[in-house]
Design a protein around this motif. Structure first.
Motif, PDB file in Angstrom:
ATOM      1  N   GLN A  18      -6.089  60.523  51.939  1.00  0.00           N
ATOM      2  CA  GLN A  18      -7.181  59.736  52.516  1.00  0.00           C
ATOM      3  C   GLN A  18      -8.242  60.619  53.167  1.00  0.00           C
ATOM      4  O   GLN A  18      -9.307  60.143  53.524  1.00  0.00           O
ATOM      5  CB  GLN A  18      -6.656  58.702  53.524  1.00  0.00           C
ATOM      6  N   CYS A  19      -7.984  61.925  53.299  1.00  0.00           N
ATOM      7  CA  CYS A  19      -8.932  62.824  53.958  1.00  0.00           C
ATOM      8  C   CYS A  19      -9.498  63.838  52.959  1.00  0.00           C
ATOM      9  O   CYS A  19     -10.602  63.681  52.477  1.00  0.00           O
ATOM     10  CB  CYS A  19      -8.256  63.542  55.129  1.00  0.00           C
ATOM     11  N   GLY A  20      -8.757  64.886  52.667  1.00  0.00           N
ATOM     12  CA  GLY A  20      -9.188  65.907  51.708  1.00  0.00           C
ATOM     13  C   GLY A  20     -10.349  66.774  52.177  1.00  0.00           C
ATOM     14  O   GLY A  20     -10.912  67.535  51.395  1.00  0.00           O
ATOM     15  N   LYS A  21     -10.722  66.686  53.462  1.00  0.00           N
ATOM     16  CA  LYS A  21     -11.831  67.500  53.962  1.00  0.00           C
ATOM     17  C   LYS A  21     -11.390  68.941  54.182  1.00  0.00           C
ATOM     18  O   LYS A  21     -10.218  69.230  54.397  1.00  0.00           O
ATOM     19  CB  LYS A  21     -12.362  66.919  55.277  1.00  0.00           C
ATOM     20  N   TRP A  22     -12.369  69.850  54.137  1.00  0.00           N
ATOM     21  CA  TRP A  22     -12.096  71.266  54.362  1.00  0.00           C
ATOM     22  C   TRP A  22     -11.896  71.523  55.853  1.00  0.00           C
ATOM     23  O   TRP A  22     -12.548  70.909  56.692  1.00  0.00           O
ATOM     24  CB  TRP A  22     -13.240  72.123  53.834  1.00  0.00           C
ATOM     25  N   LEU A  23     -10.971  72.433  56.161  1.00  0.00           N
ATOM     26  CA  LEU A  23     -10.713  72.842  57.528  1.00  0.00           C
ATOM     27  C   LEU A  23     -10.334  74.312  57.547  1.00  0.00           C
ATOM     28  O   LEU A  23     -10.056  74.898  56.494  1.00  0.00           O
ATOM     29  CB  LEU A  23      -9.601  72.004  58.162  1.00  0.00           C
ATOM     30  N   SER A  24     -10.343  74.899  58.726  1.00  0.00           N
ATOM     31  CA  SER A  24      -9.933  76.298  58.914  1.00  0.00           C
ATOM     32  C   SER A  24      -8.604  76.330  59.642  1.00  0.00           C
ATOM     33  O   SER A  24      -8.513  75.928  60.807  1.00  0.00           O
ATOM     34  CB  SER A  24     -10.972  77.058  59.749  1.00  0.00           C
ATOM     35  N   LEU A  25      -7.561  76.754  58.940  1.00  0.00           N
ATOM     36  CA  LEU A  25      -6.288  77.029  59.607  1.00  0.00           C
ATOM     37  C   LEU A  25      -6.456  78.369  60.309  1.00  0.00           C
ATOM     38  O   LEU A  25      -7.174  79.238  59.813  1.00  0.00           O
ATOM     39  CB  LEU A  25      -5.158  77.105  58.582  1.00  0.00           C
ATOM     40  N   TRP A  26      -5.808  78.584  61.443  1.00  0.00           N
ATOM     41  CA  TRP A  26      -5.982  79.847  62.148  1.00  0.00           C
ATOM     42  C   TRP A  26      -4.757  80.154  63.006  1.00  0.00           C
ATOM     43  O   TRP A  26      -3.982  79.272  63.347  1.00  0.00           O
ATOM     44  CB  TRP A  26      -7.250  79.827  63.004  1.00  0.00           C
ATOM     45  N   SER A 111       3.560  80.629  54.837  1.00  0.00           N
ATOM     46  CA  SER A 111       3.640  81.364  53.566  1.00  0.00           C
ATOM     47  C   SER A 111       2.267  81.670  52.976  1.00  0.00           C
ATOM     48  O   SER A 111       2.168  82.192  51.872  1.00  0.00           O
ATOM     49  CB  SER A 111       4.472  80.564  52.555  1.00  0.00           C
ATOM     50  N   THR A 112       1.194  81.360  53.721  1.00  0.00           N
ATOM     51  CA  THR A 112      -0.171  81.644  53.253  1.00  0.00           C
ATOM     52  C   THR A 112      -0.404  83.148  53.254  1.00  0.00           C
ATOM     53  O   THR A 112       0.015  83.846  54.163  1.00  0.00           O
ATOM     54  CB  THR A 112      -1.206  80.943  54.158  1.00  0.00           C
ATOM     55  N   TYR A 113      -1.077  83.659  52.237  1.00  0.00           N
ATOM     56  CA  TYR A 113      -1.268  85.106  52.130  1.00  0.00           C
ATOM     57  C   TYR A 113      -2.729  85.547  52.097  1.00  0.00           C
ATOM     58  O   TYR A 113      -3.027  86.719  52.214  1.00  0.00           O
ATOM     59  CB  TYR A 113      -0.581  85.637  50.871  1.00  0.00           C
ATOM     60  N   ASP A 114      -3.678  84.641  51.975  1.00  0.00           N
ATOM     61  CA  ASP A 114      -5.083  85.039  51.806  1.00  0.00           C
ATOM     62  C   ASP A 114      -5.920  84.864  53.074  1.00  0.00           C
ATOM     63  O   ASP A 114      -7.043  84.406  53.051  1.00  0.00           O
ATOM     64  CB  ASP A 114      -5.717  84.312  50.623  1.00  0.00           C
ATOM     65  N   TRP A 115      -5.356  85.267  54.202  1.00  0.00           N
ATOM     66  CA  TRP A 115      -6.042  85.165  55.483  1.00  0.00           C
ATOM     67  C   TRP A 115      -7.209  86.150  55.563  1.00  0.00           C
ATOM     68  O   TRP A 115      -7.161  87.222  55.007  1.00  0.00           O
ATOM     69  CB  TRP A 115      -5.089  85.508  56.624  1.00  0.00           C
ATOM     70  N   GLU A 116      -8.237  85.772  56.322  1.00  0.00           N
ATOM     71  CA  GLU A 116      -9.307  86.691  56.715  1.00  0.00           C
ATOM     72  C   GLU A 116      -9.152  86.915  58.213  1.00  0.00           C
ATOM     73  O   GLU A 116      -8.682  86.033  58.934  1.00  0.00           O
ATOM     74  CB  GLU A 116     -10.684  86.078  56.435  1.00  0.00           C
ATOM     75  N   ARG A 117      -9.541  88.087  58.698  1.00  0.00           N
ATOM     76  CA  ARG A 117      -9.383  88.410  60.121  1.00  0.00           C
ATOM     77  C   ARG A 117     -10.743  88.511  60.806  1.00  0.00           C
ATOM     78  O   ARG A 117     -11.661  89.124  60.270  1.00  0.00           O
ATOM     79  CB  ARG A 117      -8.631  89.727  60.263  1.00  0.00           C
ATOM     80  N   TYR A 118     -10.833  87.922  62.020  1.00  0.00           N
ATOM     81  CA  TYR A 118     -12.064  87.970  62.805  1.00  0.00           C
ATOM     82  C   TYR A 118     -11.725  88.180  64.277  1.00  0.00           C
ATOM     83  O   TYR A 118     -10.708  87.696  64.764  1.00  0.00           O
ATOM     84  CB  TYR A 118     -12.865  86.668  62.653  1.00  0.00           C
ATOM     85  N   ARG A 119     -12.638  88.857  64.956  1.00  0.00           N
ATOM     86  CA  ARG A 119     -12.472  89.140  66.383  1.00  0.00           C
ATOM     87  C   ARG A 119     -13.262  88.110  67.186  1.00  0.00           C
ATOM     88  O   ARG A 119     -14.431  87.848  66.917  1.00  0.00           O
ATOM     89  CB  ARG A 119     -12.992  90.542  66.685  1.00  0.00           C
ATOM     90  N   ILE A 120     -12.618  87.529  68.200  1.00  0.00           N
ATOM     91  CA  ILE A 120     -13.232  86.539  69.081  1.00  0.00           C
ATOM     92  C   ILE A 120     -13.244  87.121  70.504  1.00  0.00           C
ATOM     93  O   ILE A 120     -12.183  87.305  71.102  1.00  0.00           O
ATOM     94  CB  ILE A 120     -12.433  85.212  69.103  1.00  0.00           C
ATOM     95  N   PRO A 121     -14.425  87.425  71.054  1.00  0.00           N
ATOM     96  CA  PRO A 121     -14.465  87.930  72.432  1.00  0.00           C
ATOM     97  C   PRO A 121     -14.227  86.797  73.437  1.00  0.00           C
ATOM     98  O   PRO A 121     -14.643  85.662  73.203  1.00  0.00           O
ATOM     99  CB  PRO A 121     -15.881  88.495  72.564  1.00  0.00           C
TER     100      PRO A 121
END
Length: 188
Positions: A18-26, A111-121
């Protein structure tokens, strides 16, 4: 003082039909600490993303991290909420869709393997548990024995950041390999 976190994030579509919207797992990958004497160290999460945890460090920083992700070009970030697992018969902190509030599945996230890394001050005082401070250690400003979290009048440090137990410490690596989140682009 907590001065930055490095997050891992990945864009996914909510699995709920019912959703299917994009989100950012983190998830938090490491944290940068600075002592009262301006010593800087990075604490790395040893085990990566562990599913079905009763408490998560992400809860502590999620307001700041979610605000930063919302200001970037990434989709809306997942929210860490307390949920009940019927299968495990226990409560845990899981990532839920920010749109429909459906749990995204800790087992799949782990089990996700395609993470991107970002720095948050960020700047936040980090209080260490008393049990950590009474453990045998060599304290720089008091000698052997118990540390104090009460700031010293001379601005000196009362604890060693290297005693934090759940992480591997690097005094040289200060989130150097992680970029800031990409800026939000204008509409086309």
């Amino acid at each position: 003082m907590l001065t930055a976190v490095t997050i891992r994030t990945v864009m996914r579509q909510c699995w709920a039909p019912q959703c299917g919207k994009w989100l950012s797992l983190w998830a938090v990958d490491n944290v940068t600490l600075e002592s009262r004497r301006s010593r800087v160290a990075t604490l790395h999460a040893v085990y990566g993303y562990l599913p079905w945890q009763a408490a998560r460090f992400e809860q502590r920083v999620q307001e700041t991290v979610r605000t930063q992700i919302m200001a970037s070009d990434r989709p809306a970030p997942a929210v860490f909420e307390r949920r009940h697992s019927k299968l495990a018969g226990t409560f845990y902190i899981g990532q839920v869709c920010p749109h429909c509030h459906v749990v995204q599945g800790d087992g799949h996230i782990g089990s996700t393997y395609d993470w991107e890394r970002y720095r948050i001050p960020l700047r936040e005082k980090l209080i260490f548990p008393e049990t950590l401070l009474v453990a045998p250690h060599l304290c720089e400003d008091h000698g052997r024995g118990r540390c104090s979290q009460v700031p010293r009048p001379d601005g000196g440090r009362n604890f060693k950041v290297e005693t934090f137990g759940w992480a591997v410490v690097s005094a040289n690596d200060v989130n150097g390999e992680a970029d800031p989140l990409p800026a939000k682009r204008g509409r086309r």
